[in-house]
Design a protein around this motif. Structure first.
Motif, PDB file in Angstrom:
ATOM      1  N   GLU A  59     -24.199  -0.373  -8.800  1.00 36.08           N
ATOM      2  CA  GLU A  59     -23.767   1.028  -8.719  1.00 36.08           C
ATOM      3  C   GLU A  59     -24.577   1.806  -7.692  1.00 36.08           C
ATOM      4  O   GLU A  59     -24.020   2.589  -6.911  1.00 36.08           O
ATOM      5  N   GLU A  60     -25.876   1.589  -7.678  1.00 39.01           N
ATOM      6  CA  GLU A  60     -26.722   2.355  -6.746  1.00 39.01           C
ATOM      7  C   GLU A  60     -26.559   1.875  -5.299  1.00 39.01           C
ATOM      8  O   GLU A  60     -26.706   2.663  -4.362  1.00 39.01           O
ATOM      9  N   GLN A  61     -26.261   0.594  -5.109  1.00 40.78           N
ATOM     10  CA  GLN A  61     -26.010   0.115  -3.749  1.00 40.78           C
ATOM     11  C   GLN A  61     -24.699   0.689  -3.215  1.00 40.78           C
ATOM     12  O   GLN A  61     -24.626   1.148  -2.076  1.00 40.78           O
ATOM     13  N   VAL A  62     -23.682   0.663  -4.059  1.00 39.35           N
ATOM     14  CA  VAL A  62     -22.385   1.186  -3.624  1.00 39.35           C
ATOM     15  C   VAL A  62     -22.497   2.688  -3.346  1.00 39.35           C
ATOM     16  O   VAL A  62     -21.960   3.201  -2.366  1.00 39.35           O
ATOM     17  N   ARG A  63     -23.261   3.386  -4.190  1.00 36.17           N
ATOM     18  CA  ARG A  63     -23.477   4.820  -3.979  1.00 36.17           C
ATOM     19  C   ARG A  63     -24.122   5.083  -2.613  1.00 36.17           C
ATOM     20  O   ARG A  63     -23.841   6.080  -1.956  1.00 36.17           O
ATOM     21  N   ALA A  64     -24.977   4.178  -2.184  1.00 40.18           N
ATOM     22  CA  ALA A  64     -25.665   4.345  -0.895  1.00 40.18           C
ATOM     23  C   ALA A  64     -24.771   3.921   0.283  1.00 40.18           C
ATOM     24  O   ALA A  64     -25.201   3.985   1.438  1.00 40.18           O
ATOM     25  N   GLY A  65     -23.558   3.454  -0.022  1.00 41.98           N
ATOM     26  CA  GLY A  65     -22.631   3.067   1.049  1.00 41.98           C
ATOM     27  C   GLY A  65     -22.731   1.603   1.439  1.00 41.98           C
ATOM     28  O   GLY A  65     -22.189   1.194   2.474  1.00 41.98           O
ATOM     29  N   HIS A  66     -23.408   0.807   0.650  1.00 43.97           N
ATOM     30  CA  HIS A  66     -23.574  -0.615   0.961  1.00 43.97           C
ATOM     31  C   HIS A  66     -22.443  -1.419   0.322  1.00 43.97           C
ATOM     32  O   HIS A  66     -21.907  -1.039  -0.706  1.00 43.97           O
ATOM     33  N   PRO A 129     -22.601   1.826  11.398  1.00 53.34           N
ATOM     34  CA  PRO A 129     -23.544   0.979  10.648  1.00 53.34           C
ATOM     35  C   PRO A 129     -22.838   0.134   9.585  1.00 53.34           C
ATOM     36  O   PRO A 129     -21.767   0.520   9.092  1.00 53.34           O
ATOM     37  N   LEU A 130     -23.471  -0.979   9.249  1.00 51.23           N
ATOM     38  CA  LEU A 130     -22.926  -1.859   8.226  1.00 51.23           C
ATOM     39  C   LEU A 130     -24.070  -2.437   7.407  1.00 51.23           C
ATOM     40  O   LEU A 130     -25.049  -2.944   7.969  1.00 51.23           O
ATOM     41  N   THR A 131     -23.939  -2.301   6.101  1.00 53.60           N
ATOM     42  CA  THR A 131     -24.908  -2.976   5.217  1.00 53.60           C
ATOM     43  C   THR A 131     -24.138  -3.793   4.199  1.00 53.60           C
ATOM     44  O   THR A 131     -23.284  -3.263   3.470  1.00 53.60           O
ATOM     45  N   LEU A 132     -24.404  -5.083   4.183  1.00 49.27           N
ATOM     46  CA  LEU A 132     -23.759  -6.004   3.250  1.00 49.27           C
ATOM     47  C   LEU A 132     -24.821  -6.515   2.285  1.00 49.27           C
ATOM     48  O   LEU A 132     -25.964  -6.732   2.683  1.00 49.27           O
ATOM     49  N   TYR A 133     -24.420  -6.694   1.043  1.00 49.42           N
ATOM     50  CA  TYR A 133     -25.397  -7.233   0.077  1.00 49.42           C
ATOM     51  C   TYR A 133     -24.708  -8.116  -0.935  1.00 49.42           C
ATOM     52  O   TYR A 133     -23.490  -8.058  -1.103  1.00 49.42           O
ATOM     53  N   HIS A 134     -25.484  -8.972  -1.564  1.00 54.56           N
ATOM     54  CA  HIS A 134     -24.960  -9.697  -2.725  1.00 54.56           C
ATOM     55  C   HIS A 134     -26.036  -9.840  -3.785  1.00 54.56           C
ATOM     56  O   HIS A 134     -27.216  -9.569  -3.554  1.00 54.56           O
ATOM     57  N   GLU A 154     -35.722 -20.827 -10.006  1.00 51.20           N
ATOM     58  CA  GLU A 154     -34.377 -20.281  -9.809  1.00 51.20           C
ATOM     59  C   GLU A 154     -34.396 -18.855 -10.344  1.00 51.20           C
ATOM     60  O   GLU A 154     -34.800 -18.626 -11.486  1.00 51.20           O
ATOM     61  N   PHE A 155     -34.016 -17.888  -9.524  1.00 49.60           N
ATOM     62  CA  PHE A 155     -34.042 -16.495  -9.981  1.00 49.60           C
ATOM     63  C   PHE A 155     -32.939 -15.700  -9.302  1.00 49.60           C
ATOM     64  O   PHE A 155     -32.429 -16.079  -8.251  1.00 49.60           O
ATOM     65  N   LEU A 156     -32.562 -14.606  -9.971  1.00 48.86           N
ATOM     66  CA  LEU A 156     -31.455 -13.794  -9.457  1.00 48.86           C
ATOM     67  C   LEU A 156     -32.017 -12.656  -8.613  1.00 48.86           C
ATOM     68  O   LEU A 156     -32.917 -11.943  -9.045  1.00 48.86           O
ATOM     69  N   MET A 157     -31.485 -12.537  -7.407  1.00 46.02           N
ATOM     70  CA  MET A 157     -31.962 -11.506  -6.494  1.00 46.02           C
ATOM     71  C   MET A 157     -30.786 -10.738  -5.922  1.00 46.02           C
ATOM     72  O   MET A 157     -29.737 -11.304  -5.650  1.00 46.02           O
ATOM     73  N   LYS A 158     -30.998  -9.435  -5.767  1.00 45.40           N
ATOM     74  CA  LYS A 158     -30.075  -8.667  -4.946  1.00 45.40           C
ATOM     75  C   LYS A 158     -30.690  -8.680  -3.558  1.00 45.40           C
ATOM     76  O   LYS A 158     -31.850  -8.286  -3.373  1.00 45.40           O
ATOM     77  N   ASP A 159     -29.949  -9.175  -2.567  1.00 48.26           N
ATOM     78  CA  ASP A 159     -30.457  -9.092  -1.204  1.00 48.26           C
ATOM     79  C   ASP A 159     -29.403  -8.460  -0.311  1.00 48.26           C
ATOM     80  O   ASP A 159     -28.236  -8.828  -0.337  1.00 48.26           O
ATOM     81  N   GLY A 160     -29.864  -7.455   0.439  1.00 49.83           N
ATOM     82  CA  GLY A 160     -28.962  -6.694   1.290  1.00 49.83           C
ATOM     83  C   GLY A 160     -29.471  -6.720   2.724  1.00 49.83           C
ATOM     84  O   GLY A 160     -30.679  -6.847   2.957  1.00 49.83           O
ATOM     85  N   TYR A 161     -28.536  -6.610   3.662  1.00 50.13           N
ATOM     86  CA  TYR A 161     -28.871  -6.754   5.082  1.00 50.13           C
ATOM     87  C   TYR A 161     -28.165  -5.652   5.854  1.00 50.13           C
ATOM     88  O   TYR A 161     -26.945  -5.493   5.739  1.00 50.13           O
ATOM     89  N   ASN A 162     -28.932  -4.897   6.626  1.00 52.50           N
ATOM     90  CA  ASN A 162     -28.300  -3.845   7.412  1.00 52.50           C
ATOM     91  C   ASN A 162     -28.180  -4.261   8.872  1.00 52.50           C
ATOM     92  O   ASN A 162     -29.037  -4.980   9.397  1.00 52.50           O
ATOM     93  N   PHE A 163     -27.084  -3.829   9.496  1.00 58.10           N
ATOM     94  CA  PHE A 163     -26.819  -4.086  10.920  1.00 58.10           C
ATOM     95  C   PHE A 163     -26.614  -2.745  11.589  1.00 58.10           C
ATOM     96  O   PHE A 163     -25.731  -1.982  11.194  1.00 58.10           O
ATOM     97  N   ASP A 164     -27.428  -2.458  12.589  1.00 54.78           N
ATOM     98  CA  ASP A 164     -27.358  -1.147  13.241  1.00 54.78           C
ATOM     99  C   ASP A 164     -27.507  -1.292  14.742  1.00 54.78           C
ATOM    100  O   ASP A 164     -28.081  -2.263  15.235  1.00 54.78           O
ATOM    101  N   VAL A 165     -27.006  -0.267  15.452  1.00 55.53           N
ATOM    102  CA  VAL A 165     -26.935  -0.370  16.910  1.00 55.53           C
ATOM    103  C   VAL A 165     -28.304  -0.209  17.578  1.00 55.53           C
ATOM    104  O   VAL A 165     -28.539  -0.757  18.649  1.00 55.53           O
ATOM    105  N   ASP A 166     -29.201   0.550  16.934  1.00 54.78           N
ATOM    106  CA  ASP A 166     -30.535   0.710  17.529  1.00 54.78           C
ATOM    107  C   ASP A 166     -31.575   0.909  16.431  1.00 54.78           C
ATOM    108  O   ASP A 166     -31.243   0.954  15.240  1.00 54.78           O
ATOM    109  N   LYS A 167     -32.803   1.052  16.857  1.00 51.73           N
ATOM    110  CA  LYS A 167     -33.900   1.138  15.895  1.00 51.73           C
ATOM    111  C   LYS A 167     -33.799   2.369  14.990  1.00 51.73           C
ATOM    112  O   LYS A 167     -34.038   2.285  13.785  1.00 51.73           O
ATOM    113  N   ASP A 168     -33.417   3.510  15.587  1.00 51.58           N
ATOM    114  CA  ASP A 168     -33.324   4.736  14.778  1.00 51.58           C
ATOM    115  C   ASP A 168     -32.326   4.577  13.643  1.00 51.58           C
ATOM    116  O   ASP A 168     -32.577   4.974  12.507  1.00 51.58           O
ATOM    117  N   ALA A 169     -31.179   3.999  13.981  1.00 51.93           N
ATOM    118  CA  ALA A 169     -30.149   3.803  12.959  1.00 51.93           C
ATOM    119  C   ALA A 169     -30.639   2.818  11.904  1.00 51.93           C
ATOM    120  O   ALA A 169     -30.394   2.985  10.705  1.00 51.93           O
TER     121      ALA A 169
END
Ligand code: ATP
Ligand code: MG
Length: 446
Positions: A59-66, A129-134, A154-169
């Motif tokens: 819920e919190e990831q989706v709220r952040a737009g991920h 911008p694009l952030t994908l997570y699972h 073996e453990f469960l992790m949420k891992d998310g990855y952001n892709f942006d055009v430059d450092k500021d983004a």
């Protein structure tokens, strides 16, 4: 759920293999069963809490737009050769060969795979911008798996990855993750302090770990204790507003808070003595900005607004979903058992029937059970033919935050008893009032 029909294999004795309280309580409350070193089955009660935690993270990831997706646990070694990490990772990586002798591995993390997905489908800055997570199982062949789900293999992790055009983004994505993580932990009843950390094998420029203070924590931490009073509460943050998001991050990271890896004795000494604290903490999450570390070698390139081909700026961001169960219990228990915060409790309330078989008591419990279900609250009804003392002990052990006790004596006056697991305080009220009170209590958590 009726306890007589549930599967809750509680243990009477303290399991000797458990060194810390959360591991002991998870075993005793019938939440997990070890299948091999650092590998667990999640029994129904443990599975239920795991799912609640996962839900809050989503819920919190989706709220952040991920954006959620799902990548496999098994990966091809070739992808990891492209980044150079197949050789660099060492014995923590579980390497497997399939029947055709192809080299595979059980993913310890997913930077390479997500970069591969990105480069196959995205080519323009307009898609950023694009952030994908699972939220997916990981495997790390830890030298010393221990403390139950806290340091599993073996453990469960949420891992998310952001892709942006430059450092500021990309730094905005970093900040967005920080705020969404703060909110995530708060909803679980936790105070998790962002601390400047060391980037380790993932590599990177900027990184914070989130630590929950606990004596059994594996990290030594140094901080100004005024950080522990900061909360987001229910303030609204517009995740698209760079300045607003950055201001929240600044608020939470200005006071000194570091792990031993980045600790600076000089800066620490400058904190007023009464606020200077050394303690131990459990790492429940970490965020990284690492720029073009993977996009460059793997060719994850976009065309920017000037028509130039540039490698994307990335970061990766993890939450230890299964470790969180242990961390929450470390932070919230007493000598009788677990005390679940309302946000993650497996059942909203327990119903204890003091006199199973008594017509009035049975009928009142049934009615209460149905009334709670009717307002969307899930109760665990202890309908077994057992002593009241044993029923109370089970409820205290499994840690439901609210208990309703129903017995012939109270019913003669038209009341039941509502008890807080945290304070132990009880209040008599009509069954209708108890339901209404629980609706009120859980309103912020739904
Ligand atoms: P640690 O320093 O505890 O080994 P890490 O820094 O290697 O963890 P990350 O790569 O940052 O771990 O993974 C993200 C999150 O996953 C961590 O913050 C932690 O909460 C969780 N995590 C990492 N390793 C384990 C493990 N062996 N068992 C359970 N959770 C883990
Ligand atoms: Mg980490």
């Amino acid at each position: 759920m009726r306890l007589s029909r549930y599967f809750l294999p509680v243990l009477k004795e303290n399991p000797s293999e458990a060194q810390i309280v959360s591991h002991r309580l998870m075993l005793r409350a019938g939440m997990i069963k070890q299948q091999a070193a650092g590998i667990y089955s999640w029994l129904p009660m443990g599975f239920k809490v795991l799912k609640r935690i996962e839900q809050i993270v989503h819920e919190e990831q989706v709220r952040a737009g991920h954006i959620p997706l799902l990548m496999p646990t098994l990966q091809s070694a070739d992808l990891w050769r492209e980044s150079g990490r197949y050789d660099a990772y060492g014995p923590e990586m579980l390497r497997i060969k399939d029947r055709h002798d192809r080299e595979m591995l059980y993913g310890p993390t997913n930077e390479e795979m997500i970069t591969d997905i990105f480069r196959s489908h995205v080519g323009s800055y307009k898609d950023l911008p694009l952030t994908l997570y699972h939220i997916q199982w990981k495997f790390r062949d830890e030298v010393r798996p221990r403390f139950g789900v806290m340091r599993g293999r073996e453990f469960l992790m949420k891992d998310g990855y952001n892709f942006d055009v430059d450092k500021d983004a990309a730094l905005h994505a970093y900040n967005r993750h920080m705020v969404s993580y703060l909110r995530t932990y708060e909803r679980m009843g936790l105070t998790a302090i962002p601390m400047r950390a060391d980037s380790g094998p993932i590599g990177g420029d900027d990184t914070h770990e989130f630590l929950v203070l606990a004596q059994t924590g594996e990290s030594e931490v140094f901080f100004d204790d005024r950080v522990t009073t900061l909360t987001l509460g229910d303030r609204a943050v517009d995740y698209d507003d760079r300045e607003a998001v950055a201001a929240v991050c600044e608020e939470f990271t200005t006071l000194y808070a570091r792990t031993d890896e980045t600790h600076d004795a000089g800066l620490f000494e400058a904190i007023p003595e009464e606020h200077r604290k050394v303690a131990r903490g459990i790492e429940v999450g970490q965020i990284f900005y690492f720029g073009t570390k993977y996009s460059e070698p793997m060719g994850a390139v976009v065309v920017n607004d000037k028509g130039e081909r540039v490698p994307v700026h990335m970061g990766s961001h993890g939450i230890g979903v299964s470790r969180l169960l242990g961390a929450i219990i470390e932070a919230s228990h007493d000598d009788k058992g677990i005390i679940w915060p309302e946000g993650v409790t497996p059942f909203h309330a327990g119903i204890v029937n003091l006199k199973q078989g008594d017509e009035a008591a049975d009928a009142a419990c049934e009615a209460l059970y149905k009334a709670l279900a009717g307002v969307g609250l899930e109760a665990l009804y202890d309908d077994r033919n057992d002593r009241a003392g044993a029923k109370f002990a089970t409820m205290d052990l499994i840690g439901l935050p609210w208990r309703i006790t129903v017995g012939p004596r109270g019913l003669a006056k038209g009341v039941v008893e509502l008890t807080s697991r945290r304070t132990g305080e009880s209040e008599e009220m009509t069954p209708e009032a108890a339901v209404a009170r629980l609706v009120e209590i859980y309103a912020p958590h739904r």
